[in-house]
Structures are given as structure tokens and as C-alpha cells.
Scaffold this active site. Structure first.
Site, mmCIF file in Angstrom:
data_model
loop_
_atom_site.group_PDB
_atom_site.id
_atom_site.type_symbol
_atom_site.label_atom_id
_atom_site.label_comp_id
_atom_site.label_asym_id
_atom_site.label_seq_id
_atom_site.Cartn_x
_atom_site.Cartn_y
_atom_site.Cartn_z
ATOM 1 N N SER A 17 3.695 -0.955 -5.803
ATOM 2 C CA SER A 17 2.496 -0.549 -5.356
ATOM 3 C C SER A 17 1.473 -0.316 -6.340
ATOM 4 O O SER A 17 1.704 0.575 -7.249
ATOM 5 C CB SER A 17 2.715 0.667 -4.487
ATOM 6 O OG SER A 17 1.388 1.367 -4.022
ATOM 7 N N GLU B 191 -2.910 6.404 -5.616
ATOM 8 C CA GLU B 191 -3.103 6.018 -4.080
ATOM 9 C C GLU B 191 -2.338 6.733 -2.961
ATOM 10 O O GLU B 191 -3.211 7.287 -1.944
ATOM 11 C CB GLU B 191 -2.364 4.526 -3.630
ATOM 12 C CG GLU B 191 -3.172 4.005 -2.641
ATOM 13 C CD GLU B 191 -2.949 2.548 -2.752
ATOM 14 O OE1 GLU B 191 -3.829 1.778 -2.945
ATOM 15 O OE2 GLU B 191 -1.847 1.921 -2.430
ATOM 16 N N TYR C 115 0.696 -1.260 0.141
ATOM 17 C CA TYR C 115 0.151 -0.018 0.106
ATOM 18 C C TYR C 115 0.948 1.159 -0.031
ATOM 19 O O TYR C 115 1.862 1.484 0.838
ATOM 20 C CB TYR C 115 -0.905 0.013 1.348
ATOM 21 C CG TYR C 115 -1.701 1.313 1.554
ATOM 22 C CD1 TYR C 115 -2.963 1.745 0.755
ATOM 23 C CD2 TYR C 115 -1.375 2.284 2.357
ATOM 24 C CE1 TYR C 115 -3.662 2.590 0.876
ATOM 25 C CE2 TYR C 115 -1.789 3.462 2.614
ATOM 26 C CZ TYR C 115 -3.242 3.449 1.931
ATOM 27 O OH TYR C 115 -3.916 4.659 1.787
ATOM 28 N N HIS C 116 0.587 2.071 -0.899
ATOM 29 C CA HIS C 116 1.293 3.331 -0.959
ATOM 30 C C HIS C 116 0.768 4.428 0.072
ATOM 31 O O HIS C 116 -0.274 5.184 -0.225
ATOM 32 C CB HIS C 116 1.425 3.888 -2.555
ATOM 33 C CG HIS C 116 2.554 4.722 -2.816
ATOM 34 N ND1 HIS C 116 2.713 6.078 -2.132
ATOM 35 C CD2 HIS C 116 3.371 4.461 -3.827
ATOM 36 C CE1 HIS C 116 3.741 6.434 -2.853
ATOM 37 N NE2 HIS C 116 4.033 5.447 -3.678
ATOM 38 N N GLY C 117 1.612 5.063 0.698
ATOM 39 C CA GLY C 117 1.143 6.023 1.679
ATOM 40 C C GLY C 117 1.550 7.194 0.972
ATOM 41 O O GLY C 117 1.948 7.444 -0.219
#
Length: 299
Positions: A156, A162, A89-91
Site C-alpha cells: 500500500s 493513508e 488502498y490502506h484503511g
């Protein structure tokens, strides 16, 4: 004057840590340039000749991770000895991913090649750092060659979209992207899911606006800057690998990744909700994430 001073101070506070991270990234590139000049290295950027420099940079980022975010890495035993594709998951700022790369190299002496968005390669002055750390545009051919050579490859699927438009709900914004699944099937390698608890509490983006979304979709460039940088607790969890199955389609493989391993997804399935309630508060809470720095019982 007081109002202006307070406003400027508030702006500096919410942007200073993201800017500091950017400064450290450029500092890492400068250190590599010094190492290259003094060591007169003739080998390629992915060769073992750069391992001493990689260790120095990884040690720096690991110290920063420990001090600022009390960083923990769980499930590293789920990473296979051979090649595989890490999906994460890409913050808003993927600093947690930098922490992961650093600790993986320090613990396992493994270099994980990273698929990055094209805009990353437009940033000036980072060419050597990207090459030595194995950052690549990630065409299908490049990924297959890397996997054939025994590397881990990370991606990702949500990417910059995202990063910009997901929020404390930890919603996946993958769209129709399933190329990584096809690469895994072609290379006959497992997919290893990964996510970092509280990454959206550490760094956030401003609320999505239609104009900003339109600008991104037309330019494919990050329009709005991230903010935050609070010293919340970061824990990266690596899930069990999804093994290669010749009878699995790319769509089914994507579904398996989404359903069984991305713990931040807040879909209604009972199993996923149980995992989320165990590892992530939804919606994310900055205060709880800060308090977790002092929670010694949680593992």
C-alpha cells in the site's frame, strides 16, 4: 455517575472491536507457536510445512469476515498465476487485507508476501506470525527476490499515512512514492490494483489535526487509535492487471494505477466517477454501508 458510566460505555463500544482484532492477531501468533512446538517443524517459515497452520488461521479469519462484514472477494481471476505486485488502498485498520489474504490462501493455496511499515516489526510477540505469513519490510532487493521466486507481493503506497489521514472521501495519500512501480518494471511483472468497498465506514480515525500530523511526520508512528468496527458490508475488488511494458516509466505506471483502477479515487475524470458511483458512495456513508448487508441484489 450516570454520565461517567455512559461515557465509559461509549468509549468501550467504539474501541472494543479494534482491540478485539488486535487480540485475534496475537492469538494467531500463539497458535503458530503451539503448532511449531508440537509439530517440531524444521523448515523455513515460508515453506509448505506451515500450510496446515496457515489454513487453520485463514479459516478463522474467513469465518470472522463472513460473519462480521459479510465479506466478498471479486475479481480473483485477475490475479496472474505467476508473480505480480498487488497495490491496495490502506484503511484505518487493514483488516480487509487480512480477509483477502485468508480467502486467497483458501481458494488458491497462494501465499501473498506483504510489505509492511517498519513500526509493525517493533510490535512485541508477533515475530513468528509475521514470518509465516510472509510480512517483510519490503526493500527493493527483498521484493525483487520474492518476485523472482514466483510470489505475489502486495504493498500500500499510502501506508500508515493513508491509514491515519485519509477519510470517507477515500483520498489517496501516496505523496511521491513510486518505488513499487520501479520494482514492477525491474522484475517485469504486472501490477494488480485492489480496494475494499466501505473500509472507511467500518473503521475510522479521528479528524486530522495539525499537531497529530506533525507528531506522525516526526516519529513515523501511529499516534491516534482507530475506532469503529461496525458490521458494514465489505467487498474487495481486484482490478485487471496492468501488464509490464518496457517503454513505461515509473511515473506513467503510477498514473495508470491511480487513474484506471483505484475506484475510490474521486477525481473528476468521467470514467473514474462512473466506477466510483458503481462501487463506492462518496463521501462514505455508515448507514448505507450497514444497509448493504441486506442488499442481496448487488454484486
Amino acid at each position: 455517575v450516570v454520565i461517567i458510566s455512559l461515557t465509559i460505555s461509549a468509549i468501550l463500544v467504539i474501541f472494543i472491536v479494534p482491540l478485539t482484532i488486535l487480540f485475534f492477531i496475537y492469538l494467531s501468533n500463539i497458535l503458530l507457536l503451539i503448532y511449531q512446538r508440537n509439530g517440531e517443524i524444521k523448515t523455513g517459515p515460508l515453506s509448505d510445512g506451515w500450510n496446515r497452520a496457515r489454513k487453520t488461521i485463514a479459516s478463522f479469519w474467513d469465518i470472522y469476515a463472513r460473519i462480521w462484514h459479510g465479506y466478498e472477494l471479486h475479481g480473483v481471476e485477475n490475479i496472474p498465476e505467476g508473480p505480480g505486485i498487488l497495490v491496495y488502498y490502506h484503511g484505518a485498520i487493514p483488516v480487509d487485507y487480512l480477509y483477502f489474504l485468508s480467502r486467497l490462501f483458501l481458494w488458491k493455496k497462494r501465499l501473498c508476501l506483504s510489505v509492511a511499515d517498519h513500526f509493525v516489526f517493533r510490535l512485541p510477540g508477533l515475530k513468528l506470525l509475521l514470518e509465516v505469513m510472509g510480512v517483510m519490510p519490503g526493500t527493493r532487493e527483498e521484493c525483487l527476490v520474492a518476485l523472482k521466486n514466483g510470489y505475489l507481493v502486495s504493498i500500500s503506497p499510502g501506508g500508515v499515512r493513508e491509514a491515519l489521514f485519509s477519510d470517507e472521501s477515500y483520498q489517496l495519500l501516496w505523496g511521491n512514492r513510486k518505488g513499487f512501480a520501479q520494482v514492477a518494471l525491474d522484475a517485469k511483472v504486472p501490477i494488480i490494483p485492489m480496494y475494499t468497498q466501505n473500509i472507511r465506514e467500518g473503521y475510522r480515525m479521528f479528524k486530522e489535526r495539525r499537531l497529530l500530523r506533525q507528531l506522525y511526520e516526526s516519529t513515523r508512528l501511529p499516534i491516534t487509535p482507530p475506532y469503529g468496527g461496525l458490521p458494514v458490508k465489505f467487498r474487495t475488488y481486484i482490478g485487471e492487471p496492468i501488464p509490464y511494458d518496457p517503454n513505461t516509466t515509473p511515473e506513467e505506471l503510477v498514473e495508470k494505477v491511480c487513474e484506471g483502477n483505484f475506484l475510490f479515487s474521486f477525481q473528476t475524470r468521467t470514467a473514474i466517477q462512473a466506477l466510483i458511483s458503481k462501487h463506492q458512495t462518496i463521501p462514505g456513508s455508515i448507514w448505507k454501508a450497514l444497509l448493504e448487508r441486506f442488499d442481496k441484489r448487488r454484486k
